[in-house]
Write an enzyme that holds these catalytic residues in place. Structure first.
Site, PDB file in Angstrom:
ATOM      1  N   ASP A 326     -51.980 -31.899 -46.911  1.00 46.90           N
ATOM      2  CA  ASP A 326     -52.199 -30.452 -46.287  1.00 46.90           C
ATOM      3  C   ASP A 326     -53.678 -30.131 -47.024  1.00 46.90           C
ATOM      4  OD1 ASP A 326     -50.240 -28.575 -47.031  1.00 46.90           O
ATOM      5  OD2 ASP A 326     -50.257 -28.938 -49.133  1.00 46.90           O
ATOM      6  N   ASP A 631     -47.041 -27.679 -51.833  1.00 51.54           N
ATOM      7  CA  ASP A 631     -47.736 -26.592 -53.234  1.00 51.54           C
ATOM      8  C   ASP A 631     -46.910 -25.676 -53.274  1.00 51.54           C
ATOM      9  OD1 ASP A 631     -49.067 -25.356 -51.053  1.00 51.54           O
ATOM     10  OD2 ASP A 631     -50.935 -25.717 -52.479  1.00 51.54           O
ATOM     11  N   ASP A 635     -42.415 -25.166 -49.470  1.00 49.10           N
ATOM     12  CA  ASP A 635     -42.191 -26.951 -48.619  1.00 49.10           C
ATOM     13  C   ASP A 635     -41.304 -28.258 -49.847  1.00 49.10           C
ATOM     14  OD1 ASP A 635     -44.746 -26.075 -47.457  1.00 49.10           O
ATOM     15  OD2 ASP A 635     -46.260 -26.598 -49.838  1.00 49.10           O
TER      16      ASP A 635
END
Ligand code: ADP
Ligand code: MG
Length: 884
Positions: A326, A631, A635
Site C-alpha cells: 500500500d 489494512d 484486504d
C-alpha cells in the site's frame, strides 16, 4: 429484563457508567478483580516433566541407556556412569532448548494479542482486549473484532458478521434502540455486539455487558477443539530428512560394527561403540535447533518492528520476489496536510506544516480573508462530514481518526472554524467512507433545521455525480467546459503528488429516503483539496535495496493515477518503461491478460481492495512469491491468498492482522525489507548449522569406519564419541544459528521455494569436508598409534583431540558460502565464546587427572599439539578458499 430490552440509560445506570466518560480506573480495577480477565479459558499446558522426559524417548537413546546398564552390570562402572551423565546433560540441554522455543512462541502470541479501544476517565485508550471489564465503553470500527459482549449505544452504519457464533455469514446491521420482544436468539439481538464477531462496516460504540466465559462466545467456547501445533515446511522437510539420515547413520554404524567384529574386536565393545556412534551420528536435535533458530530470528525481527504471526513466514520471506505494498501509510507517513485548494476556478495555496493549526490561505501571494467566497462553506462541510478529532498533546496537534479527515479539520481551523461550529450540525445519517466507494456522505441539519447532504471523496468519483458547481456568483450548471477546468485542476494537483479530495453538497427535503444511491446524485461541486502525504524517509533506500536483492516493489493505492505516478517517481520505484495501471483497466482484464504484462507494472492506482486479489493471483501465476500488505477489512482475502500476508500494527484492523503472517508494528515499508533480510539470514544460518552438524557426523562415522577397515583398534571410545556429540555439536552449532548475514545476502536473488535442504552445493560441502575430517583424524591416530602400539590411550587422545579441533576450526568455514577468509572470525562473538568454551572443556578432559580415566585420555605435549593443529586445520585450509 435482558440487556437488549433495556434502554441505553438503564444499561448505564445498572453498570454505573456513562458513555461520555466511561469507567474510572478505580472501577476498572475493582471489576477486574471481581470478574477476572476477559479471556476464553485456553487449553492446559503440557507439564515440564513430560517435556523433560520426552528428551529420552528417542529410540537410540533408550538403546544407549540399556547398553550402559549392561556395561554397569558387567562392572564397567566408570564408563556406565560417564555415559549416563552425558545422556542426562544432553537431555537437559534439549529440554532448555524446547523451553526457550516454547517461551518465545508464547511471548509472540502475547504480543499479537488483540487490543480494544475503550473510554476510561473520559479518554479513548487502547488496552489489551483481555483487560476489558463489564461496564467498559468500547468503540469498534469496520475490521475490528468485538472484544466482549456489548450493548450498542451508538451506530454509524455499523454492521457485523457473526458467523463464528451463528453460522450466518451475511452481515447484520446494528442499531442502538431497545427491543421489546423476549427470548431472542443472538442473531436477532441487533442492538448487541458479541465477543469474537467482526465489525465489517461503519463504526459504533457500546457498553460491555459480559466478558470472558460469561459471553455468548464463552458459553460455546468449551465446545471448540484445541488447535494442533503446526510445523513449518522447513521443519517438516527436516523431519523427513532426519528419518533418512537415521537410516543412513544406522546402516553405517552397523557396517562399522560388522567390520569391527570381523576384524576380531570383542562383540560387546563394538556394540557399545556402535550404539554411541549411532546416538552421536543421528541428528535428532536438528528440528529442535531449527525451531530455536527460527524463534530467535523471530525475536530479532521483533526488535526491527516486524512481528511474525506464523513461524512458516520466516522461511517464505527469504523467497519473496515481489512486494505489493500500500502506498498510503506504508510508503508514506500517513500524515496529511492540505497544501492547495481549488475553488471558484482558482488555485489557493495553504501554509503550515503537519497537523499544526497555524497557517493561512493565499491567492497569488495575497493572504485571503475568511470571507473569501465559498471557502468557508467548503472547509466547514469538510469538517462536518468527518470522523476525526484533533487533540493537543504536549503542545502538539494529533489526529484521532483518519488522517485524511484530520487534514480537513486542520484546514478548517486555519480560517478560524472552531470545533463548536461544526459540532452544532445535527447528523441525521452517515454513509461511511470505504475504499470501494471512495467517498463519504452525511445527511445533516443546520441551526435553521435545513437538511442537506455533504459528500466528500475522490474527485473523479464525485464529478460525474455533480450537476452543479459553485463560483463567486453562486450555483451554476456544470457544463463540459467547467468539468474540463476542474479536471485540469485535479491533474495539476495530482502531478505534484498531492492526494485530491472534492467536497460537494446537495439540499434535500425531509421526506427524501435516506439511501445513498438516491442521495449521492445531482450534487453541487464546491471545490478541491490537495493533500500532501510525505514519503517515509527510509522507503526510497529500501526499494533500491530490494531491487538489488532481486525483489520487485509494486505500489498499490486508491489514489489518483497521477498522484501515484508522481510519488512512485519520487521514490525511484517506477522505471522509465514501467507501467501504471488503474482500477478500470484492471476490471477490463482477465487474470491471464494481466499476467502477460504484470512484470512491467509497478503501480496500481485507483484500485479497490478487490483488485488486490487479482494482482496477487496474476503475480503468482507468473511464478512469483508475493508479499502483500493491507489494512482494511476488504484486504483480508488478498492477504490470505498471498504467500506472505502483511498487516499494519498501528492502523490495521483485527481482520487483516488475523489473516496476515507478518505484522509491521510501525506500518513502515522499510520494515518489510528488514524482515526479508532477516528471513534470508535465518534460512542461511539454518543451512550453516546443518552443514556443520552433518559434516561433523560424517567425519565421526568415517574415522570409525576407516579404523575398522584398516584393522586398527577403536580410535575413539564411546564416552569420547558422546562427548563430541554433546560439546562440539552443541554450543557451536547453536551459535551458528545466531550468525551475522554474509555481506551479499541482499545482493543475491530470492531463494527458490522448492529448493531442497542440500541445494546450492551444500551436499557436496558436507560430504567433502566430512571425508577430510575423517581422514585427518585417522592419520593422526595412525601416526601416533603405530609409534606407540602399547599406549592405545595416547593414540585415542590424539584422535579425539584432532577430531574436536578439526570441527572447531571447520565451524568457521560453515559461516560462509564463499571463502572463509573473507569473513572476520570475531564478528560472531557467540561463536567465538562457544568455541572457546568447547576448547576449555577439551583441555579439562585431557589435562585434569581425575577425568582422564573416565574419558580415556592422557597428557599431550607440544609436539602432539603441533601434529594435531596441522592436521585439524587441513580441512578448512584446503577448502576454505573455494565456493564449492
Ligand atoms: P489509499 O489506498 O491511498 O489509502 P483510499 O482508498 O483510502 O486510498 O482513498 C482513495 C481516495 O478516496 C483518495 O484519493 C481520496 O480521494 C478519497 N478518500 C480517502 N479518504 C477519504 C475520506 N476519509 N473521506 C472521503 N474521501 C476519502
Ligand atoms: Mg486509505
Amino acid at each position: 429484563m435482558k440487556w437488549y430490552q433495556s434502554d441505553v440509560d438503564i444499561v448505564e445506570q445498572k453498570l454505573q457508567v456513562t458513555t461520555k466518560r466511561g469507567l474510572s480506573e478505580k472501577q476498572v480495577e475493582k471489576r477486574r478483580k471481581q470478574f477476572g480477565p476477559n479471556t476464553l479459558e485456553s487449553e492446559k499446558k503440557t507439564s515440564k516433566w513430560l517435556i523433560f522426559l520426552k528428551q529420552f524417548q528417542d529410540f537410540m537413546v533408550l538403546v544407549l541407556l540399556a547398553a550402559t546398564l549392561i556395561a554397569g552390570l558387567l562392572g564397567e562402572y566408570v564408563d556406565a556412569i560417564a555415559i549416563m551423565v552425558i545422556v542426562l546433560v544432553n537431555g537437559f540441554l534439549g529440554f532448555f532448548q524446547e523451553q526457550k522455543a516454547e517461551n518465545s512462541l508464547a511471548k509472540l502470541k502475547e504480543m499479537s494479542a488483540p487490543v480494544a479501544n475503550v473510554m476510561r476517565d473520559g479518554r479513548w485508550e487502547k488496552v489489551p482486549s483481555s483487560e476489558v471489564v463489564v461496564g467498559d465503553v468500547v468503540r469498534v470500527k469496520s475490521g475490528d473484532r468485538i472484544p466482549a459482549d456489548i450493548r450498542i449505544t451508538k451506530s454509524n452504519g455499523l454492521e457485523t458478521e457473526e458467523s463464528a457464533l451463528t453460522g450466518e455469514s451475511l452481515p447484520v446491521a446494528k442499531h442502538a434502540s431497545a427491543i421489546t420482544r423476549d427470548a431472542l436468539d443472538p442473531q436477532d439481538q441487533v442492538n448487541m455486539g458479541f465477543m469474537g464477531t467482526l465489525a465489517t462496516r461503519g463504526s459504533g460504540v457500546g457498553i460491555v455487558v459480559a466478558t470472558g466465559m460469561d459471553t455468548v462466545m464463552g458459553q460455546i467456547a468449551s465446545l471448540m477443539v484445541n488447535t494442533k501445533k503446526t510445523t513449518t515446511p522447513l521443519e517438516h522437510k527436516l523431519a523427513e530428512l532426519g528419518k533418512i539420515l537415521i537410516v543412513i547413520a544406522l546402516l553405517l554404524t552397523a557396517l562399522v560394527v560388522v567390520v569391527g567384529v570381523y576384524q576380531g574386536h570383542p562383540i560387546y565393545n563394538m556394540f557399545l561403540a556402535g550404539v554411541s556412534l549411532a546416538v552421536a551420528a543421528i541428528p535428532e536435535g536438528l528440528p529442535a535447533i531449527v525451531t530455536v533458530a527460527l524463534s530467535l530470528g523471530v525475536q530479532r525481527m521483533i526488535r526491527k518492528k516486524a512481528l511474525v504471526r506464523k513461524l512458516s513466514a520466516v522461511e517464505t520471506l527469504g523467497c519473496a520476489s515481489v512486494i505489493c505494498s500500500d502506498k498510503t501509510g506504508t510508503m508514506t507517513e500517513n500524515q496529511m496536510t492540505v497544501k492547495e485548494v481549488f475553488i471558484n476556478g482558482k488555485n489557493l495555496y495553504v501554509t503550515g506544516d503537519g497537523y499544526d493549526v497555524q497557517g493561512n490561505y493565499f491567492l497569488n501571494d495575497k493572504k485571503l480573508d475568511p470571507d473569501y467566497p465559498n471557502l468557508e462553506s467548503m472547509l466547514l462541510y469538510g469538517a462536518i462530514c468527518n470522523n476525526a478529532a484533533l487533540q493537543v498533546k504536549q503542545g502538539k496537534y494529533l489526529v484521532d481518526g483518519d488522517p485524511t479527515d484530520g487534514a480537513l479539520l486542520v484546514a478548517a481551523r486555519k480560517i478560524g472554524i472552531s470545533p463548536q461550529r461544526h459540532e452544532n450540525f445535527k447528523i441525521v445519517k452517515e454513509f461511511p467512507f470505504d475504499s470501494d466507494r471512495k467517498r463519504m456522505s452525511m445527511v445533516v441539519e443546520d441551526e435553521n433545521n435545513l437538511r442537506f447532504l455533504i459528500t466528500k471523496g475522490a474527485p473523479d468519483v464525485l464529478l460525474p455525480r455533480s450537476t452543479f458547481f459553485l463560483d463567486e456568483n453562486g450555483r451554476k450548471m456544470l457544463r463540459t467546459e467547467d468539468k474540463d477546468k476542474i479536471d485540469d485542476a485535479i491533474n495539476g494537483m495530482a502531478q505534484k503528488a498531492l492526494r485530491t479530495i472534492a467536497v460537494a453538497m446537495r439540499p434535500i427535503s425531509k421526506d427524501t429516503e435516506l439511501n445513498a444511491a438516491i442521495l449521492e446524485r445531482d450534487l453541487t461541486f464546491i471545490g478541491l483539496c490537495g493533500l500532501m502525504d510525505p514519503p517515509r524517509k527510509e522507503v526510497k533506500a529500501a526499494i533500491t535495496e530490494c531491487r538489488q536483492a532481486g525483489i520487485k516493489t509494486v505500489m498499490i493505492t486508491g489514489d489518483h493515477v497521477k498522484t501515484a505516478r508522481a510519488i512512485a517517481q519520487n521514490l525511484d520505484l517506477l522505471p522509465e518503461d514501467g507501467l501504471v495501471l488503474d482500477g478500470q483497466q484492471l476490471n477490463q482484464m482477465s487474470v491471464s491478460e494481466l499476467e502477460e504484462i504484470i512484470d512491467q507494472v509497478y503501480v496500481f492506482a485507483r484500485v479497490t481492495p478487490e483488485h488486490k486479489l487479482k494482482i496477487v493471483k496474476a503475480f503468482q501465476e507468473k511464478g512469483h512469491i508475493v508479499a502483500m500488505t493491507g489494512d482494511g477489512v476488504n484486504d483480508a482475502p488478498a492477504i490470505k491468498a498471498s504467500d506472505i500476508g502483511i498487516s499494519m500494527g498501528r492502523s490495521g484492523t483485527d481482520v487483516t492482522k488475523e489473516a496476515s503472517s507478518l505484522v509491521l508494528m510501525d506500518d513502515n515499508f522499510a520494515t518489510i525489507k528488514a524482515a526479508i533480510n532477516e528471513g534470508r539470514n535465518i534460512y542461511e544460518n539454518i543451512r550453516k548449522f546443518i552443514r556443520y552438524l552433518l559434516a561433523s557426523n560424517v567425519g565421526e562415522i568415517l574415522v570409525m569406519l576407516f579404523a575398522m577397515v584398516l584393522a586398527l583398534p577403536l580410535p575413539l571410545v564411546p564416552v569420547q564419541i558422546l562427548w563430541v556429540n554433546l560439546v562440539t555439536d552443541g554450543l557451536p552449532a547453536m551459535a551458528l544459528g545466531l550468525d551475522q548475514p554474509e555481506e551479499d545476502v541482499m545482493r543475491r536473488g530470492p531463494r527458490n521455494p522448492r529448493e531442497g535442504v542440500f541445494a546450492r552445493g551444500l551436499g557436496f560441502k558436507i560430504i567433502s569436508r566430512g571425508i577430510i575430517i575423517g581422514v585427518v583424524t585417522i592419520i593422526a591416530f595412525m601416526l601416533t598409534y603405530q609409534g606407540n602400539p602399547d599406549n592405545l590411550v595416547y593414540g585415542q587422545t590424539i584422535a579425539f583431540t584432532t577430531l574436536v579441533m578439526a570441527q572447531l576450526i571447520h565451524v568457521f568455514d560453515c559461516r560462509s558460502e564463499n571463502s572463509v577468509f573473507a569473513r572476520n572470525p570475531f564478528e560472531n562473538m557467540y561463536l567465538v565464546l562457544a568455541v572457546i568454551s568447547s576448547l576449555l572443556l577439551l583441555l579439562v578432559v585431557i589435562y585434569w587427572e581425575p577425568l582422564q580415566p573416565i574419558f580415556h585420555t592422557t597428557f599431550l605435549g607440544v609436539r602432539d599439539w603441533m601434529l594435531i593443529l596441522v592436521l585439524s586445520s587441513l580441512p578448512t585450509v584446503l577448502f576454505g578458499f573455494t565456493k564449492k
